[in-house]
Design a protein around this motif. Structure first.
Motif, PDB file in Angstrom:
ATOM      1  N   GLU A  30      -8.795   2.866   0.787  1.00 26.96           N
ATOM      2  CA  GLU A  30      -7.725   2.146   0.091  1.00 26.96           C
ATOM      3  C   GLU A  30      -7.024   1.170   1.022  1.00 26.96           C
ATOM      4  O   GLU A  30      -6.630   0.076   0.617  1.00 26.96           O
ATOM      5  N   TYR A  31      -6.879   1.568   2.274  1.00 31.84           N
ATOM      6  CA  TYR A  31      -6.254   0.680   3.246  1.00 31.84           C
ATOM      7  C   TYR A  31      -7.102  -0.577   3.461  1.00 31.84           C
ATOM      8  O   TYR A  31      -6.583  -1.696   3.496  1.00 31.84           O
ATOM      9  N   ILE A  71       0.840  -1.192   0.000  1.00 29.62           N
ATOM     10  CA  ILE A  71       0.000   0.000   0.000  1.00 29.62           C
ATOM     11  C   ILE A  71       0.871   1.237   0.000  1.00 29.62           C
ATOM     12  O   ILE A  71       1.939   1.270   0.617  1.00 29.62           O
ATOM     13  N   ASP A  72       0.427   2.247  -0.719  1.00 31.24           N
ATOM     14  CA  ASP A  72       1.168   3.494  -0.827  1.00 31.24           C
ATOM     15  C   ASP A  72       0.988   4.333   0.441  1.00 31.24           C
ATOM     16  O   ASP A  72      -0.063   4.287   1.090  1.00 31.24           O
ATOM     17  N   ALA A 103      -2.184   6.512   0.876  1.00 31.92           N
ATOM     18  CA  ALA A 103      -3.502   5.886   0.790  1.00 31.92           C
ATOM     19  C   ALA A 103      -4.445   6.417   1.867  1.00 31.92           C
ATOM     20  O   ALA A 103      -4.027   6.771   2.971  1.00 31.92           O
TER      21      ALA A 103
END
Length: 513
Positions: free
Chosen positions: A174-175, A166-167, A170
Motif C-alpha cells: 500500500e505504501y 496514506i493510513d 498501511a
C-alpha cells in the motif's frame, strides 16, 4: 543517491533569525575584502569568460539557513540560465553557502561540497559541516556548498506539493502504491509550472559548479561528493579537469552503473557484510522473514497521534533491517533487534514503519524532505532513460537470491517506487554518448565505501575506479556516507592535505593492498 521516501530551518525564504543575520553580516565583511577568491571584484567579462554567451552573476545575500554568529558562513546567489542552449531564456538562482576556513591564511583552493539525492535535504550536510567533521575539513580551506539547481533554497526548487496520503495501518504494498500516486500528482503539478524539467540534470549541475568557480574567482578547487554528489563530481571531472586539484568520492554512484538494475544485489551486499560480523543473525533473519511471509504480526505502537495497529510482514521487516544496516554510524543494536524478532518482539520494526508512513514529503525548502521532483528529473533523464520497468525486473531476477522477501522488497522499492515514474516523467535523455562510459582520469582521487552500504555498495566503488589511474579506495565498517564516522572524516582530511599520497589508516581497509 537519495532513495526517495524511504530514507531547524525557517520555511519562509526571506526569513532569518537575528543571530544568523549578525553572523552573515560579519562573514560578508570578510568576503568583501577578498576572502572568496577575488570574487567581488570580478567584472562581467572575467565572470563569464570570452566564449560564454551569458554572464553568471554572484551576489552576496542573507543566508536562508538559520546559523549562529560563530558559524563563519556567508551566503550568496548565483544566477545562471535554466537552459544553457537558450542563454537568453529564463534565469534561475542557486543558493550558495561559504564556510570560512579556520586558518588565518587558508589555501587558495576551496572544497566544493556536493550533496546527494539528487534533491536531498541540506540539513544533514549543515549538521556535519558545523560539527567536528566540518572543523577538520575547514582547517586549511574554505568549504563551498551550493544548493544544486532544483533543490533546497535554490529557485525554483522541485518539491512535490502533494502530501503523501496514506493510513498509518498501511502495509508495504500500500505504501508503494501511495508513493506512486503521489509522484504522478507531483509530475502533473511540476510539468504545469514554469520549470523546464529537462534542464535539471547532472551536466547542467556540473556547468553550474564551473560557473560558480569562475564567478568566485578560484583557479582550482577540490571536490567532495557524497552519494549522487559523486556522480556530479565525476561529471565535473570529465568536463572541467583543469579546474580540479583533487577529488573525494564518498559512497560512489558512478555513471557506468545503473542502480535500477542493482536493487537486490545492493541489499544482499549489505546483508552479507552484516552477517559476516554477526554470523548468527543470518539464520535468524531468514527465519523471521519466512514466518512473517506466512503471517504478519500486528503490533500496537503509540505516537503523538494516538495508538496504531501496525501489521509487520516480511517486507516491513526487510525495510527495517535494510535501513538500519545502511546508516552511518551503524546501528549497534541491529543484531539484537533481529534476535529479538525471532522471539516475537517486533516493536522496533513497527515503530520504524510508523515513522515511514508518517512522512509528508511535501515540506519544501528548509525541511528534512527531499525535492523528489529533482530526483525524478535527474534519474529519468539518465538511468531511467536507458532501461524499462520490465527490463529492470528481468535483470534483477538474474541475480541469485535465496530469500524471496529480499527480492520482493528490492523490486518494490527500487523499481516500482523509483523507476516507475520514468514511464511518464517526460524529460530529455542526457545527450552525451560517452556519459555512461567509465570515467578515465589521472586526477588524484580518494574513494570511500561503506561495507554495510545498501544504497551504493562497495562494488560500485570498484566500477568507479576502473579508469581512475591515480586513485585509492578504502572500505570502512559503516553504511552510507562514511564522512559521518571519524574514520572517514580523518581519511578525507589527510587526503586534502596531500592528494598525491595514499592516506594511512588503521580503521579502514585499503582495497587491493
Amino acid at each position: 543517491m537519495l532513495l526517495a521516501g524511504l530514507g531547524a530551518c525557517d520555511d519562509d525564504p526571506g526569513a532569518m533569525t537575528e543571530s544568523a543575520q549578525t553572523g552573515t553580516e560579519s562573514a560578508q565583511t570578510g568576503t568583501e575584502s577578498g576572502a572568496i577568491g577575488d570574487s567581488t571584484g570580478l567584472d562581467s567579462a572575467e565572470s563569464g569568460g570570452p566564449d560564454t554567451p551569458y554572464v553568471p552573476e554572484f551576489e552576496l545575500s542573507d543566508c536562508r539557513y538559520p546559523l549562529p554568529p560563530e558559524a563563519g558562513v556567508s551566503c550568496g546567489l548565483l544566477t545562471v540560465p535554466e537552459d544553457r542552449d537558450d542563454p537568453e531564456g529564463r534565469d534561475i538562482r542557486l543558493h550558495v553557502s561559504i564556510f570560512e576556513s579556520n586558518s588565518p591564511q587558508p589555501q587558495a583552493d576551496p572544497v566544493f561540497i556536493l550533496n546527494g539525492g539528487p534533491g536531498a535535504s541540506s540539513l544533514p550536510v549543515f549538521a556535519l559541516l558545523l560539527s567536528p567533521v566540518g572543523d577538520l575539513l575547514r582547517e586549511h580551506r574554505q568549504l563551498v556548498y551550493v544548493d544544486q539547481r532544483g533543490t533546497n533554497w535554490s529557485e525554483p526548487a522541485l518539491y512535490c506539493p502533494e502530501p503523501l496520503q496514506i493510513d498509518a495501518s498501511a502495509g508495504y504494498a500500500e505504501y508503494i502504491a501511495a508513493t506512486a500516486e503521489s509522484m504522478h500528482a507531483c509530475y502533473q503539478s511540476l510539468s504545469a509550472g514554469d520549470a523546464d524539467l529537462s534542464s535539471y540534470d547532472t551536466l547542467e549541475n556540473a556547468a553550474d559548479l564551473e560557473d560558480l568557480r569562475i564567478a568566485l574567482g578560484y583557479d582550482r578547487i577540490n571536490l567532495l561528493g557524497a552519494s549522487y554528489g559523486t556522480r556530479l563530481a565525476m561529471a565535473y571531472m570529465r568536463e572541467y579537469p583543469d579546474a580540479i586539484r583533487s577529488v573525494l568520492l564518498d559512497s560512489v554512484l558512478p555513471p557506468n552503473v545503473n542502480p535500477f538494475h542493482e536493487g537486490t544485489a545492493s541489499v544482499r551486499s549489505a546483508l552479507d557484510a552484516l552477517f559476516a560480523a554477526y554470523p548468527e543473525a543470518e539464520a535468524q533473519f531468514d527465519q523471521v522473514t519466512a514466518a512473517l511471509r506466512e503471517q504478519a504480526v500486528v503490533v500496537t505502537v503509540g505516537d503523538e497521534g494516538g495508538r496504531h495497529e501496525i501489521a509487520v510482514d516480511d517486507l516491513v521487516f526487510v525495510n527495517f533491517v535494510r535501513n538500519a544496516v545502511t546508516q552511518s554510524p551503524p546501528d549497534p543494536g541491529l543484531a539484537n533487534a533481529i534476535a529479538a524478532a525471532t522471539a516475537g518482539d517486533l516493536l522496533l520494526p513497527a515503530q520504524a514503519w510508523l515513522e515511514t508512513l508518517a512522512q509528508d514529503l511535501s515540506g519544501g525548502p528548509g525541511s528534512p524532505d527531499p525535492a523528489n521532483g529533482m530526483y525524478a528529473s535527474v534519474f529519468c533523464a539518465e538511468d531511467g532513460s536507458r532501461t524499462t520497468v520490465a527490463e529492470a525486473v528481468a535483470l534483477d531476477a538474474e541475480y541469485p537470491e535465496a530469500n524471496p522477501s529480499v527480492r520482493d522488497w528490492a523490486v518494490g522499492y527500487q523499481i516500482d517506487n523509483l523507476l516507475a515514474p520514468c514511464e511518464y516523467w517526460d524529460v530529455e535523455p542526457i545527450d552525451a554518448p560517452t556519459y555512461y562510459d567509465p570515467l578515465v582520469s589521472d586526477l588524484p582521487t580518494l574513494i570511500l565505501a561503506g561495507q554495510l552500504d545498501a544504497q551504493t555498495p562497495p562494488y560500485f566503488a570498484t566500477a568507479a575506479s576502473e579508469g581512475l589511474g591515480q586513485s585509492a579506495t578504502f572500505e570502512l565498517p559503516t553504511g552510507h556516507v562514511t564522512l559521518a564516522v571519524p574514520c572517514g572524516a580523518g581519511l578525507a582530511a589527510a587526503f586534502l592535505d596531500d592528494p598525491q599520497a595514499v592516506p594511512e589508516s588503521d580503521c579502514a581497509t585499503l582495497v587491493g593492498s
